[in-house]
Design an enzyme around this catalytic site. Structure first.
Site, mmCIF file in Angstrom:
data_model
loop_
_atom_site.group_PDB
_atom_site.id
_atom_site.type_symbol
_atom_site.label_atom_id
_atom_site.label_comp_id
_atom_site.label_asym_id
_atom_site.label_seq_id
_atom_site.Cartn_x
_atom_site.Cartn_y
_atom_site.Cartn_z
ATOM 1 N N ASP A 42 47.807 93.089 -28.863
ATOM 2 C CA ASP A 42 47.025 91.938 -29.315
ATOM 3 C C ASP A 42 47.477 90.615 -28.706
ATOM 4 O O ASP A 42 46.947 89.564 -29.051
ATOM 5 C CB ASP A 42 47.109 91.814 -30.844
ATOM 6 C CG ASP A 42 46.277 92.870 -31.555
ATOM 7 O OD1 ASP A 42 45.461 93.504 -30.878
ATOM 8 O OD2 ASP A 42 46.459 93.048 -32.773
ATOM 9 N N ASP B 78 7.877 70.332 -8.512
ATOM 10 C CA ASP B 78 8.836 71.434 -8.590
ATOM 11 C C ASP B 78 8.867 72.043 -9.982
ATOM 12 O O ASP B 78 8.842 73.266 -10.142
ATOM 13 C CB ASP B 78 10.243 70.949 -8.220
ATOM 14 C CG ASP B 78 10.402 70.771 -6.721
ATOM 15 O OD1 ASP B 78 9.662 71.435 -5.981
ATOM 16 O OD2 ASP B 78 11.260 69.979 -6.306
ATOM 17 N N GLY C 109 9.154 80.844 -6.058
ATOM 18 C CA GLY C 109 8.047 81.030 -5.132
ATOM 19 C C GLY C 109 8.210 82.219 -4.213
ATOM 20 O O GLY C 109 8.437 83.341 -4.642
#
EC number: 1.3.7.7
Length: 508
Positions: free
Chosen positions: A36, A294, A429
């Site tokens: 741990d 954009d 695009g």
């Protein structure tokens, strides 16, 4: 409790250790087995800090189990106190110490007899609390301890600062962009003519906590950490709390207007509308960008959002309200605060998911096939498998989320960083198609290494030839749909005829 190879929020002791190690000269001693004790490694790898106080592990081993651990834990506390002279030592329980049913409070009482500094047991239920809940509780506990200590000594301030001032609560180590956010918040407060009374816990001394009541208000930028402390200070001293996260143009303005309201109610006379307008029009580029060509190219694109409450809610609002992007679903792993999240995002998305099961989130992403993902590192891995871009917006964190450059998510500079992240997270695009035309990567090699590479399906030569004629920016989706079509109908080989049949089946 369940065993998992991925957790969105870690176990409770990680939250306690984050708070203890964020303060100056506060040492944490964790009572746990060696497995741990990874916190020091995690912090040194991720946070890129030159100096921090390491956590000491009081190791539970077979000798301790045979003889009992009280003497060892007490010795570790007193030794650390003598060697390092810390202001505070926090004894941090773990699931192991809870299973052993050890009386850690008794260990603390014994250590206090010899220690010159303060010793405190983190009062956290390690079965019911996760990392975020434990961090919130531990910060509240430490603040309350030092407020009560100052009250007993008659050292609590009785008046507020002369000028409007703020406590920024919830900035901690290993937080998502916390240091940069803190810098931006300090700048924002300076622009508004507000003094910063304290920032806790990161970089603060416990001796400064008695001065918290001097602030005019508390600002809690992250819902996961700081609300318990702010509520305590409001109950004890009447200090108002502003818990609106200033992320995005709309919410930043709403946060500033709330600050204006709380300080004017205490005798100030400020009007921040001109500042909001100037910042929105000339400093933040987000409002301008949202009206640009954009950004209009992103209008209606599908996205999914997943993370902690603060960041997932804020990003959902920004995507839907400020950029016109369709949020198919938004989700959080903060199940303990699910009602708040639903209330915040329901009107901005089609569906709300509340889960800490990363497999369910991966399936939900694959089901809707969004144009972009905004999530944690786990969702980034899912996106890579599905060939869907992902912007990381929340913890769990990776070294990439501790940028050396200045990248806040809060305030008006934060709006610019978030806008860039959103825009650059979409495959834009004809980007992939142009790469295919002009060169740049071997599309034939890439296409044979998709998400189903380990399946028993195979593509024939004519099937691949037809697949490679499809524009790159939709080819991945066509490939997955075709493979699903073939699998549903029991085909082992995918040739051109199967591809045509699959396209007809979905109406393509």
């Amino acid at each position: 409790m369940k065993l998992a190879y991925w957790m969105y929020a870690g176990p409770a002791h990680i939250g306690t250790l984050r708070i203890a190690s964020s303060f100056k000269n506060v040492h944490a001693i964790m009572h746990a087995p060696l497995g741990d004790d990874y916190f020091n490694v995690m912090r040194s790898m991720l946070s890129r800090e030159r100096d921090f106080t390491p956590v000491t592990t009081s190791v539970v081993d077979r000798h301790v189990l045979a003889r009992g651990s009280q003497e060892k834990v007490v010795d570790n506390i007193t030794r650390k106190d003598a060697e390092e002279h810390p202001d505070l030592i926090v004894l941090t329980p773990t699931c192991t110490s809870s299973i052993l049913q050890e009386d850690l409070q008794n260990f603390v009482e014994r250590a206090r007899i010899e220690a010159k500094g303060d010793v405190l047991l983190a009062d956290v239920n390690h079965y019911r609390a996760n990392e975020l809940q434990a961090a919130d509780r531990t910060l509240h506990q430490i603040v309350q301890y030092y407020i009560e200590k100052a009250r007993k000594k008659g050292e609590l301030p009785t008046t507020k600062t002369e000028k409007p001032s703020v406590n920024i609560i919830g900035i901690s180590t290993l937080g998502f962009h916390n240091n940069h956010d803190c810098t931006e918040l300090k700048k924002l407060m300076g622009d508004l003519g507000i003094e910063v009374n304290a920032v806790i816990p990161e970089g603060a001394s416990v001796h400064e906590l008695k001065n918290l009541p001097k602030a005019w208000f508390n600002l809690v930028p992250y819902r996961e950490l700081g609300l318990m402390t702010a509520n305590y200070l409001q109950a004890e001293f009447g200090t108002p709390c502003v818990d609106i996260t200033p992320m995005g143009v709309v919410e930043t303005a709403r946060c500033i207007r709330k600050i204006q309201q709380v300080i004017n109610e205490q005798g100030a006379n400020v009007d921040y509308e001109e500042y909001i307008n100037e910042q929105t029009l000339y400093v933040s580029q987000a409002a301008w960008f949202s009206r640009s060509i954009d950004c209009q190219n992103l209008t209606g694109k599908k996205a999914v959002v997943f993370g902690d409450n603060t960041h997932a809610a804020a990003l959902t609002k920004i995507l839907s309200r400020e950029m016109g992007i369709h949020v198919v679903w938004a989700g959080t792993y903060c199940k303990y605060d699910a009602d708040w999240f639903r209330e915040q995002v329901s009107e901005y998305c089609d569906e709300v998911l509340i889960t800490d099961d990363h497999g369910a989130i991966g399936d939900a992403i694959a089901r809707v096939e969004p144009s972009a993902i905004f999530g944690t590192q786990m969702e980034r891995h899912v996106g890579k498998r599905l060939d869907i871009p992902c912007g990381v917006i929340a913890a769990p964190i990776h070294v990439q989320n501790f940028p050396i450059g200045y990248k806040p998510f809060l305030g008006y500079e934060g709006t610019n960083q978030i806008t860039d992240l959103i825009y650059n997270s979409f495959t834009l695009g004809m980007e992939d198609h142009l790469l295919e035309i002009f060169g740049g990567h071997d599309t034939k090699e890439v296409i044979t290494k998709g998400i189903s590479a380990e399946s028993d399906l195979s593509w024939t030569k004519d099937g691949l030839a037809e697949l490679n004629k499809i524009p790159g920016f939709v080819r991945g989706k066509v490939k997955r749909n075709t493979e699903k079509f073939a699998r549903d109908r029991g085909f082992k080989d995918i040739n051109a005829e199967v591809l045509y049949a699959a396209k007809e089946a979905v109406g393509a």
